[in-house]
Design a protein around this motif. Structure first.
Motif, PDB file in Angstrom:
ATOM      1  N   ILE A  85     -49.599  -8.872 -36.158  1.00 38.16           N
ATOM      2  CA  ILE A  85     -48.620 -10.168 -35.937  1.00 38.16           C
ATOM      3  C   ILE A  85     -49.031 -10.190 -34.185  1.00 38.16           C
ATOM      4  O   ILE A  85     -49.411  -9.386 -33.458  1.00 38.16           O
ATOM      5  N   VAL A  86     -49.206 -10.853 -34.201  1.00 40.16           N
ATOM      6  CA  VAL A  86     -49.581 -11.949 -32.552  1.00 40.16           C
ATOM      7  C   VAL A  86     -49.347 -12.886 -31.687  1.00 40.16           C
ATOM      8  O   VAL A  86     -48.751 -13.384 -32.440  1.00 40.16           O
ATOM      9  N   LEU A  87     -48.846 -11.856 -30.531  1.00 35.38           N
ATOM     10  CA  LEU A  87     -47.509 -13.326 -30.198  1.00 35.38           C
ATOM     11  C   LEU A  87     -48.268 -13.482 -28.614  1.00 35.38           C
ATOM     12  O   LEU A  87     -49.110 -12.404 -28.384  1.00 35.38           O
ATOM     13  N   THR A  88     -49.328 -14.549 -28.768  1.00 36.05           N
ATOM     14  CA  THR A  88     -49.971 -15.115 -27.550  1.00 36.05           C
ATOM     15  C   THR A  88     -49.410 -16.137 -27.053  1.00 36.05           C
ATOM     16  O   THR A  88     -48.806 -17.389 -27.823  1.00 36.05           O
ATOM     17  N   CYS A  89     -50.032 -17.170 -26.628  1.00 37.15           N
ATOM     18  CA  CYS A  89     -50.493 -17.966 -24.862  1.00 37.15           C
ATOM     19  C   CYS A  89     -50.446 -19.635 -26.322  1.00 37.15           C
ATOM     20  O   CYS A  89     -51.330 -19.262 -27.636  1.00 37.15           O
ATOM     21  N   SER A  90     -49.622 -20.655 -25.917  1.00 34.46           N
ATOM     22  CA  SER A  90     -49.807 -21.520 -27.044  1.00 34.46           C
ATOM     23  C   SER A  90     -51.127 -22.490 -26.216  1.00 34.46           C
ATOM     24  O   SER A  90     -51.681 -23.386 -27.206  1.00 34.46           O
ATOM     25  N   ALA A 114     -45.775 -21.116 -24.964  1.00 39.42           N
ATOM     26  CA  ALA A 114     -46.576 -20.833 -23.486  1.00 39.42           C
ATOM     27  C   ALA A 114     -46.592 -19.920 -22.556  1.00 39.42           C
ATOM     28  O   ALA A 114     -44.927 -19.991 -21.973  1.00 39.42           O
ATOM     29  N   GLY A 115     -47.514 -18.820 -22.323  1.00 41.23           N
ATOM     30  CA  GLY A 115     -46.680 -17.589 -21.501  1.00 41.23           C
ATOM     31  C   GLY A 115     -46.788 -17.020 -22.431  1.00 41.23           C
ATOM     32  O   GLY A 115     -46.772 -15.734 -21.592  1.00 41.23           O
ATOM     33  N   ASN A 116     -46.547 -16.437 -23.473  1.00 33.08           N
ATOM     34  CA  ASN A 116     -46.586 -16.043 -24.482  1.00 33.08           C
ATOM     35  C   ASN A 116     -45.110 -14.860 -24.291  1.00 33.08           C
ATOM     36  O   ASN A 116     -45.398 -13.909 -24.304  1.00 33.08           O
ATOM     37  N   VAL A 139     -48.992  -7.373 -31.279  1.00 33.77           N
ATOM     38  CA  VAL A 139     -50.298  -7.266 -30.494  1.00 33.77           C
ATOM     39  C   VAL A 139     -48.854  -8.670 -29.773  1.00 33.77           C
ATOM     40  O   VAL A 139     -49.211  -9.608 -29.960  1.00 33.77           O
ATOM     41  N   VAL A 140     -48.884  -8.226 -28.280  1.00 35.17           N
ATOM     42  CA  VAL A 140     -49.090  -8.925 -27.407  1.00 35.17           C
ATOM     43  C   VAL A 140     -49.788  -9.796 -26.431  1.00 35.17           C
ATOM     44  O   VAL A 140     -50.082  -9.138 -25.606  1.00 35.17           O
ATOM     45  N   MET A 141     -49.941 -10.458 -26.080  1.00 31.60           N
ATOM     46  CA  MET A 141     -51.294 -10.690 -26.118  1.00 31.60           C
ATOM     47  C   MET A 141     -51.408 -11.785 -24.585  1.00 31.60           C
ATOM     48  O   MET A 141     -51.527 -13.163 -25.062  1.00 31.60           O
ATOM     49  N   ALA A 142     -51.547 -11.747 -23.501  1.00 35.71           N
ATOM     50  CA  ALA A 142     -51.379 -12.469 -22.199  1.00 35.71           C
ATOM     51  C   ALA A 142     -53.050 -13.380 -22.336  1.00 35.71           C
ATOM     52  O   ALA A 142     -53.926 -12.503 -22.950  1.00 35.71           O
ATOM     53  N   HIS A 143     -53.594 -14.097 -21.333  1.00 34.81           N
ATOM     54  CA  HIS A 143     -54.807 -14.337 -21.378  1.00 34.81           C
ATOM     55  C   HIS A 143     -55.175 -15.087 -19.857  1.00 34.81           C
ATOM     56  O   HIS A 143     -54.369 -15.055 -19.147  1.00 34.81           O
TER      57      HIS A 143
END
Length: 242
Positions: A85-90, A114-116, A139-143
């Motif tokens: 599972i990946v939570l990330t930004c749009s 936007a902004g996970n 996974v909580v993925m910022a960028h």
């Protein structure tokens, strides 16, 4: 290179073209996972290792295998068995399925905003994925250069006000920025990383089902940071107390 692709010459442009048209399956070195009802899911550490290796292929301009997509689509129509599972930004530049090596249909359960941001919808999505689909890794993925993080930093440092729901959406990120005393070069990137770590903590604190699975060793929740410039995913603290 996978056997089905030998004799061809797929570069990054071809990889992205195939992804854009939907004609993309597992990349070199990673076979498609078993379908629902067959083999058990990988362990949390095995799933994390898949992501790390897939990201390395992405950075190295790995070749993509385009064989068998039609068959794969028909197979997963019967049921899904994602392993991450990946939570990330749009953000349109942040595409988990590509960033982690070109995973195919039925492999990755993705939540994006936007902004996970971890909110009720995201928590419910993660709970569904871990409880009902038995996904072993979250996974909580910022960028890098995240617009939501930049807005939060402006709100914290300059008092900038944002109309509509954006202001409420970035409140949690702005709180991190306000508390950070070192506001020199690299400030937004550091806030993005801290926000990913905070997202993991929120999942563990606010989701009893996920917390139970983590305690039982069946699920791992980790923060990560994606660098837009070099394509690398940096996994941050891999063990975070609730």
């Amino acid at each position: 290179m996978c056997e089905a692709c030998e004799g061809g010459s797929w570069n990054r442009r071809g990889f992205l073209r195939l992804a854009g048209t939907g004609v993309l399956t597992a990349t070199a070195g990673m076979a498609a996972p078993a379908l629902a009802g067959e083999d058990p899911p990988p362990s949390p550490d095995e799933a994390l290792d898949r992501l790390i290796k897939g990201n390395k292929r992405f950075i190295q301009d790995a070749e993509a295998c385009a064989a068998g997509f039609i068959d794969r689509r028909a197979e997963v129509a019967k049921g899904q068995k994602p392993w991450a599972i990946v939570l990330t930004c749009s953000d349109s530049r942040v595409v988990p399925e590509l960033i982690f090596g070109g995973v195919t249909l039925g492999e990755m359960f993705v939540a994006r905003n936007a902004g996970n941001v971890v909110d009720t919808d995201v928590l419910g999505t993660i709970e569904y994925g871990t409880e009902h689909l038995h996904v072993p890794l979250v996974v909580v993925m910022a960028h890098k250069r995240c617009g939501a993080v930049a807005a939060a930093c402006d709100a914290a440092l300059k008092g900038t006000k944002f109309e509509g729901n954006i202001g409420r959406m970035i409140e949690g990120i702005a709180e991190i920025a306000v508390k950070d005393k070192d506001r020199r070069e690299g400030f937004p990137e550091r806030i993005a990383r801290s926000h990913a770590i905070r997202g993991v903590k929120r999942i563990l604190m606010e989701s009893e089902p996920v917390g139970h699975l983590v305690h039982a060793g069946r699920v791992k929740v980790v923060p990560a940071y994606y660098d837009l410039d070099n394509g690398a995913v940096e996994f941050l603290n891999q063990t975070i107390p609730g």
